[in-house]
Design a protein around this motif. Structure first.
Motif, short mmCIF file in Angstrom:
data_model
loop_
_atom_site.label_atom_id
_atom_site.label_comp_id
_atom_site.label_asym_id
_atom_site.label_seq_id
_atom_site.Cartn_x
_atom_site.Cartn_y
_atom_site.Cartn_z
N LYS A 146 0.87 -1.19 0.00
CA LYS A 146 0.00 0.00 0.00
C LYS A 146 0.90 1.23 0.00
N ALA A 147 0.52 2.24 -0.77
CA ALA A 147 1.28 3.49 -0.78
C ALA A 147 0.65 4.45 0.21
N GLY A 148 1.48 5.16 0.95
CA GLY A 148 0.91 6.06 1.94
C GLY A 148 1.90 7.11 2.40
N ARG A 149 1.44 7.88 3.36
CA ARG A 149 2.26 8.97 3.89
C ARG A 149 2.27 8.85 5.42
N LEU A 150 3.48 9.00 5.99
CA LEU A 150 3.57 8.97 7.45
C LEU A 150 3.24 10.36 8.01
N ALA A 151 3.14 10.43 9.32
CA ALA A 151 2.77 11.71 9.96
C ALA A 151 3.78 12.81 9.64
N GLY A 152 5.06 12.42 9.46
CA GLY A 152 6.10 13.40 9.14
C GLY A 152 6.10 13.82 7.69
N GLY A 153 5.26 13.22 6.87
CA GLY A 153 5.17 13.58 5.46
C GLY A 153 5.89 12.63 4.52
N GLU A 154 6.68 11.67 5.06
CA GLU A 154 7.45 10.76 4.20
C GLU A 154 6.51 9.81 3.46
N LEU A 155 6.82 9.61 2.17
CA LEU A 155 6.06 8.65 1.38
C LEU A 155 6.58 7.24 1.65
N VAL A 156 5.66 6.30 1.77
CA VAL A 156 6.04 4.94 2.20
C VAL A 156 5.26 3.90 1.41
N CYS A 157 5.98 2.80 1.07
CA CYS A 157 5.29 1.60 0.58
C CYS A 157 5.21 0.65 1.77
N ARG A 158 4.02 0.22 2.07
CA ARG A 158 3.84 -0.67 3.25
C ARG A 158 3.43 -2.06 2.78
N TYR A 159 4.26 -3.06 3.20
CA TYR A 159 4.02 -4.47 2.85
C TYR A 159 3.55 -5.19 4.10
N GLN A 160 2.52 -6.01 3.96
CA GLN A 160 2.06 -6.82 5.10
C GLN A 160 2.11 -8.29 4.73
N ALA A 161 2.88 -9.05 5.52
CA ALA A 161 2.99 -10.49 5.27
C ALA A 161 1.86 -11.24 5.95
N ASP A 162 1.66 -12.50 5.52
CA ASP A 162 0.59 -13.32 6.10
C ASP A 162 0.75 -13.52 7.60
N ASN A 163 2.02 -13.53 8.04
CA ASN A 163 2.26 -13.78 9.47
C ASN A 163 2.12 -12.51 10.32
#
Lengths: 240, 199
Positions: free
Chosen positions: A156-173
């Motif tokens: 998922k593409a998103g933005r942290l509270a500080g403004g940094e752009l982030v790709c967030r990966y979530q594994a099954d575990n």
């Protein structure tokens, strides 16, 4: 010793303690803060705001990992939390199906060699102190984290509270990986299923090899009680 | 780890300590080795490597037991042995940092091994069995099974009658080997004591 003298010494002692205690308290606080786990930060999804920006970010994140078959040779400085450590040379071979890694001394003697294929780990050589099963599992986990895209569905593409752009990966575990990329390199923060940060990987000085982005420096920091740091410097990268 | 360190130092030691003894084994008059300086190129071959890892460095040895074993690339490291004390340094951010661990506490044993080479012959080493073959090749095989699991054999190739070694090849397995090729060897020149004291 007279009572007066004793009282005098007690006063000096009390005064010394008074002046030292705040420092001791600060030291204790500092020590505790290093053990404080870092929690997964909140993420504001980009998709709803700017689909185009999200698409670009996800594309940049996917290019953070090499594709195809590669061989990397690094010098690796291992530093434990207590200050001890050693420097070795590491060889990593990736071919999409298998992951092969070897550690050797600067003088060339192979200390450890293992292969991971279809989630099966085979250790072919392990000299003390690298002969403990937990070392092999930990090393392979680190190598996977450094060189392979995080497990799980599409990030998922998103933005942290500080403004940094982030790709967030979530594994099954339940493990979550945040990937932040800029021109100077990338940073990966890996959070355990309890959402506390377990690893950080900072990749710097990217160079282009076979039209792919390869970092010349890598630093992995493992948090927790058995904290350690791996500082890796690229010796060679070959697309094979 | 002790045996590992012994092997590492033997691999180094063989390059400069053994020529005199090797020629002795081969039935030729031994060359007295007071000091040796040489450059080396090291090739590391592994089945998983598409090309060998090449390292370069220098050896300096002074009898009876002073050694400077320096890798200039790809990792700048210096191993010093002097007056019974062995230390290893790695260059980080333009400064040498002393490395602890990796068996560095076993150096007394290593020193004994190397001193043994000076005082005796290759055939007398308690660690290896030596066999002389044609063309100035000497093959050393470990006597103990524990050591044989780490290293299967060592091949020493002499550089004619010069008292110097041409190459040392250390076999860990059938396709896993480390080859040290020596060049620009200088025998029995005086070496400043500081060479063995600091990186």
């Amino acid at each position: 010793m007279s009572i007066k003298q004793r009282l005098g010494e007690k006063t000096i002692l009390r005064g010394t303690l008074k002046s030292v205690l705040p420092f001791l308290f600060l030291l204790l606080l500092a020590a505790c803060s290093t053990l404080q786990p870092v929690h997964l930060p909140d993420l504001t999804a980009l998709d709803a705001v700017d689909d185009h920006q999200a698409g670009q970010l996800l594309q940049r994140c996917s290019k953070n990992f090499v594709t195809g078959s590669w061989q990397f040779v690094h010098s690796i400085a291992f530093k434990r939390g207590d200050g001890g450590g050693a420097t070795v040379i590491g060889v990593t071979v990736l071919d999409g199906q298998k992951l092969h890694c070897a550690l050797m001394t600067v003088e060339g003697l192979v200390l450890f060699e293992a292969e991971l294929a279809q989630e099966k780990l085979t250790v072919s050589r392990a000299l003390p102190p690298f002969d403990k099963p937990e070392f092999a599992r930990g090393l392979i986990r680190d190598v996977q984290a450094i060189f392979l895209p995080p497990a799980g569905e599409e990030p998922k593409a998103g933005r942290l509270a500080g403004g940094e752009l982030v790709c967030r990966y979530q594994a099954d575990n339940g493990q979550i990986t945040d990937l932040l990329i800029d021109e100077k390199g990338s940073r990966m923060n890996i959070y355990d299923p309890d959402l506390n940060r377990s690893r950080s990987i900072v990749a710097g000085s990217p160079i282009t090899v076979a039209a792919e982005r390869v970092p010349e420096t890598l630093e992995l920091t493992a948090s927790g009680l058995s904290a350690y740091t791996l500082t890796m410097t690229l010796i060679s990268a070959d697309k094979i | 780890m002790r045996s590992l360190v012994v092997v590492l130092f033997l691999a180094a030691g063989l390059g400069f300590l053994s020529p005199a003894r090797a020629q002795d084994v081969a039935g030729q008059p031994p060359v007295r080795v007071d000091s040796v300086q040489a450059e080396f190129t090291q090739e590391k071959h592994l089945p998983i490597l598409v090309r060998p890892i090449i390292s370069r460095g220098t050896f300096v040895f002074q009898a009876p037991a002073s050694l400077r074993w320096e890798y200039l690339s790809p990792v700048h490291s210096v191993l010093l042995m002097d007056d019974g004390r062995t230390r290893k340094f790695i260059e980080r951010n333009d400064q040498f940092v002393e490395e602890q661990g990796m068996g560095m506490d076993s150096m007394a044993i290593v020193l004994q091994e190397i001193t043994g080479w000076l005082d005796g012959h290759i055939t007398d080493t308690p660690t290896f069995k030596a066999k002389v073959q044609e063309g100035g090749l000497i093959v050393l095989t470990p006597k103990e099974a524990a050591l044989a699991r780490i290293i299967s054999r060592i091949e020493l190739r002499l550089a004619g009658q010069s008292g110097l070694m041409e190459s040392v090849t250390l076999y860990e397995g059938p396709d896993s080997l480390t080859k040290l090729i020596f060049s620009h060897g200088v025998l029995n020149e005086k070496i400043p004591a500081a060479t063995f004291m600091k990186p």
